[in-house]
Design an enzyme around this catalytic site. Structure first.
Site, PDB file in Angstrom:
ATOM      1  N   GLU A 332       0.734  -1.330   0.002  1.00 21.88           N
ATOM      2  CA  GLU A 332       0.060  -0.059  -0.242  1.00 21.88           C
ATOM      3  C   GLU A 332       0.772   1.173  -0.163  1.00 21.88           C
ATOM      4  OE1 GLU A 332      -0.498  -2.582   1.550  1.00 21.88           O
ATOM      5  OE2 GLU A 332      -2.742  -3.075   2.219  1.00 21.88           O
ATOM      6  N   LYS A 443      -1.170 -12.251  22.898  1.00 21.52           N
ATOM      7  CA  LYS A 443      -1.805 -11.438  23.930  1.00 21.52           C
ATOM      8  C   LYS A 443      -1.808 -12.309  25.168  1.00 21.52           C
ATOM      9  CE  LYS A 443      -3.356  -9.206  20.030  1.00 21.52           C
ATOM     10  NZ  LYS A 443      -3.490  -9.766  18.427  1.00 21.52           N
ATOM     11  N   TRP A 448       1.147  -7.761  25.981  1.00 22.91           N
ATOM     12  CA  TRP A 448       1.479  -8.009  24.657  1.00 22.91           C
ATOM     13  C   TRP A 448       2.791  -8.506  24.396  1.00 22.91           C
ATOM     14  CZ3 TRP A 448      -0.597  -3.182  21.378  1.00 22.91           C
ATOM     15  CH2 TRP A 448      -1.885  -3.101  21.450  1.00 22.91           C
TER      16      TRP A 448
HETATM   17  P1  ADP Z   1       1.661  -8.912   2.146  1.00 21.63           P
HETATM   18  O1  ADP Z   1       0.722  -9.125   3.496  1.00 21.63           O
HETATM   19  O2  ADP Z   1       0.749  -9.153   0.991  1.00 21.63           O
HETATM   20  O3  ADP Z   1       2.772  -9.922   2.159  1.00 21.63           O
HETATM   21  P2  ADP Z   1       3.120  -6.679   2.174  1.00 21.63           P
HETATM   22  O4  ADP Z   1       4.073  -7.271   1.393  1.00 21.63           O
HETATM   23  O5  ADP Z   1       2.532  -5.318   1.794  1.00 21.63           O
HETATM   24  O6  ADP Z   1       1.810  -7.623   2.073  1.00 21.63           O
HETATM   25  O7  ADP Z   1       3.370  -6.571   3.875  1.00 21.63           O
HETATM   26  C1  ADP Z   1       3.478  -5.604   4.432  1.00 21.63           C
HETATM   27  C2  ADP Z   1       3.616  -6.127   5.947  1.00 21.63           C
HETATM   28  O8  ADP Z   1       4.816  -6.599   6.229  1.00 21.63           O
HETATM   29  C3  ADP Z   1       3.906  -4.727   7.015  1.00 21.63           C
HETATM   30  O9  ADP Z   1       2.687  -4.154   7.210  1.00 21.63           O
HETATM   31  C4  ADP Z   1       4.370  -5.351   8.169  1.00 21.63           C
HETATM   32  O10 ADP Z   1       3.680  -5.936   8.998  1.00 21.63           O
HETATM   33  C5  ADP Z   1       5.252  -6.393   7.303  1.00 21.63           C
HETATM   34  N1  ADP Z   1       6.707  -5.840   7.091  1.00 21.63           N
HETATM   35  C6  ADP Z   1       7.178  -5.366   6.210  1.00 21.63           C
HETATM   36  N2  ADP Z   1       8.421  -4.954   6.366  1.00 21.63           N
HETATM   37  C7  ADP Z   1       8.883  -5.337   7.633  1.00 21.63           C
HETATM   38  C8  ADP Z   1      10.020  -5.144   8.395  1.00 21.63           C
HETATM   39  N3  ADP Z   1      11.152  -4.626   7.969  1.00 21.63           N
HETATM   40  N4  ADP Z   1       9.944  -5.525   9.838  1.00 21.63           N
HETATM   41  C9  ADP Z   1       8.667  -6.130  10.307  1.00 21.63           C
HETATM   42  N5  ADP Z   1       7.591  -6.045   9.614  1.00 21.63           N
HETATM   43  C10 ADP Z   1       7.643  -5.755   8.186  1.00 21.63           C
END
Ligand code: ADP
Length: 545
Positions: A332, A443, A448
């Site tokens: 997004e 949780k 958390w």
């Molecule tokens: P999908 O859910 O389709 O795999 P995305 O690739 O857009 O979609 O994933 C985004 C999500 O991935 C973020 O909202 C987050 O939760 C996680 N994310 C992305 N990069 C990181 C990071 N460096 N550290 C932790 N979480 C991450």
């Protein structure tokens, strides 16, 4: 207001490839092809073929705004499609071929794709799917005449090279509103139904410029970059747009993404940087160990998409002299939101302290605003302590999902900020720390537990290759953490050893109640550990009393 008196010229994707043809005619794109062998050419030759392809698309009746889908690996033809489709004002819809067939047809039907271009690998899949693809009129196989199937099941299957060779390379790109859509990606649905993110020419160019402005050093002229991140995963994090602007070489790995194949390609093509999700580096690091060396030119790894374990960062910096850039973002957000940005005094720190900083999710990228909203709905201070849901805003962030008002309502707040579904905190000196996805937090009682924190601590234990922490139901505490781990090759750590080491690193209430060893962890279509599948698998798991 006094209006400025500058030209209002549209920011269009087509301008990028024209610039590369002028400025970097001989800077190469190298592709490991699906048919076997390497393909190589410069940006000027690429522009010529893109012109031919664009003329072919016009001949096929593709109109501005039409969605043209791809099911393809990282290669030169996929790159050409990005530009030819966007150039004529249509929308390049990259579909993730690792999704379940039902999800692929759902996505193609939701997007109302009119044409589908696909690699040879996916011919059997497309033959099976074709009857379910309601709007697709044109099927084109991304190969040459010699590899066209003799008696395929698809009527009127077009040959990519056949289309391209017949056409004139000359095309004057049409000029249109920069807000016209140019690309479409569906989130992989790790957290619900796939949702469409429709990028505009303007947002794509701005995102690329924002990323380049924030970390110009990643894109030095002639840098040889190997994107393991697929062109179908959030536009390969903008690499196909940035590298032609800055004159970097692209090395596309095709269908072979295992450690030995990546190693050999990196060595042969003198790759200096690799981009991909953390799981792809496991195989490569294994290969470094086996061969006792790294590909000699490799100096940089950019990783993100899920938290990069601190132990991996530490190994890469200390043992292999590879600089790690850790990015956070989402489809997004085009997708980058934040990335490692070390100040000189931080850069000078000993490697372990540097690894600790790099394990955080970086500092915000130029062009992205962040806010953290606490449990009471107030904006949390950047004190490194208070966590809450992370909201984002920017010219390359979605304002709403494609044809999905309900999901838009759920995720966009009254002031127009987008709710990421991630829980985060921000330190006083601007480091973003992603605590967890809301859905992945454990949780336990009123507290958390960050699965990312416990995983980071566990990965520092000897003998683990990979791990994930999930919450499993508990009669008293609602949920308690379970550590699911894969042993490193040749290692045999015991449950007690892991828990004893962990007990020295995390608070008692955060300590997993149990450890389960498995051969492999389930992966999502974008190569992340699928906690949804793990939770389902361990839903009835009985924790020791
Ligand atoms: P999908 O859910 O389709 O795999 P995305 O690739 O857009 O979609 O994933 C985004 C999500 O991935 C973020 O909202 C987050 O939760 C996680 N994310 C992305 N990069 C990181 C990071 N460096 N550290 C932790 N979480 C991450």
């Amino acid at each position: 207001m006094l209006r400025g008196l500058m030209m209002d010229r549209p920011l269009l994707v087509s301008s990028v490839i024209d610039y590369a043809a002028d400025a970097y005619p001989d800077v190469e794109i190298v592709s490991q092809t699906v048919e076997g062998g390497l393909h190589r050419y410069g940006y000027r030759a690429a522009r010529g073929r893109i012109g031919r392809l664009a003329n072919a698309l016009l001949g096929l009746g593709i109109k501005p705004g039409d969605r043209v889908a791809t099911l393809a690996w990282n290669g030169h033809r996929h790159f050409e499609l990005y530009y030819a489709i966007a150039g004529i004002g249509a929308v390049c819809h990259t579909i993730n071929p690792r999704l379940f067939p039902d999800q692929i047809s759902y996505i193609a039907n939701h997007a109302e794709d009119t044409a589908l271009f696909f690699d040879l690998t996916f011919l059997p899949l497309v033959e099976k799917l074709a009857p379910a693809l309601k709007s697709v009129r044109t099927f084109a196989l991304m190969t040459d005449h010699a590899h066209m199937p003799a008696n395929g099941q698809l009527n009127d299957l077009l040959c990519y090279e056949g289309l391209v060779e017949e056409m004139n390379p000359h095309i004057e790109w049409p000029e249109f509103d920069e807000n016209a859509a140019c690309a479409l990606c569906y989130t992989s649905g790790t957290t619900g139904e796939p949702k469409g993110v429709l990028y505009s020419n303007r947002s794509m160019l701005l995102h690329s410029l924002f990323l380049t402005a924030t970390r110009a050093d990643l894109f030095a002229h002639n840098r040889r970059i190997l994107p393991v991140v697929p062109l179908f995963h959030a536009n390969a994090w903008s690499l196909p747009y940035i590298t032609p602007m800055t004159g970097c070489t692209l090395i596309f790995p095709g269908a072979r993404l295992d450690g030995p194949a990546l190693y050999d390609l990196m060595e042969r093509e003198k790759a200096e940087a690799g981009w991909g999700v953390p799981t792809v580096w496991l195989g490569l690091i294994d290969e470094f160990r086996k061969r006792g060396r790294k590909p000699p030119h490799l100096r940089q790894i950019l990783s993100g998409g899920s938290a990069v374990p601190q132990a991996m960062i530490d190994t890469l910096i200390r043992d292999w002299d590879i600089e790690v850039t850790h990015g956070w973002g989402m489809t997004e957000m085009s997708p980058v939101g934040s990335l490692t940005l070390l100040r000189p005094e931080e850069r000078a720190k000993p490697h372990l302290e540097r690894a600790q900083l790099v394990a955080k999710q970086g500092r915000r990228m130029f062009g992205v605003d962040l806010k953290v909203i606490d449990e009471k709905g107030r904006r949390a201070p950047a004190d490194g302590e208070t966590s809450g849901e992370l909201y984002v805003r920017g010219a390359a962030v979605v304002s709403g999902y494609y044809k999905n008002e309900e999901a838009t309502r759920r995720q966009v707040d009254a002031e127009g900020w987008f709710g990421t579904g991630d829980v985060a905190k921000i330190t006083p000196d601007g480091w973003l720390v992603i605590v967890d996805r809301t859905k992945d937090l454990v949780k336990s009682g009123g507290e958390w537990i960050s699965s990312i924190d416990v995983e980071n601590a566990a990965m520092a234990c000897q003998g683990l290759a990979q791990c994930a922490v999930i919450g499993v139901p508990h009669p008293k505490w609602h949920e308690r953490p379970l550590l699911v781990a894969v042993k490193a090759p040749g290692a045999n750590p015991t449950k007690t050893e892991i828990l004893d080491t962990l007990a020295r690193k995390v608070a008692k209430w955060q300590l997993p109640d149990d450890v389960v060893f498995v051969d492999t962890l389930p992966m999502t279509a974008t190569g992340k550990i699928s906690k949804k599948d793990l939770r389902a698998r361990f839903a009835d798991y009985k924790l020791p009393a």
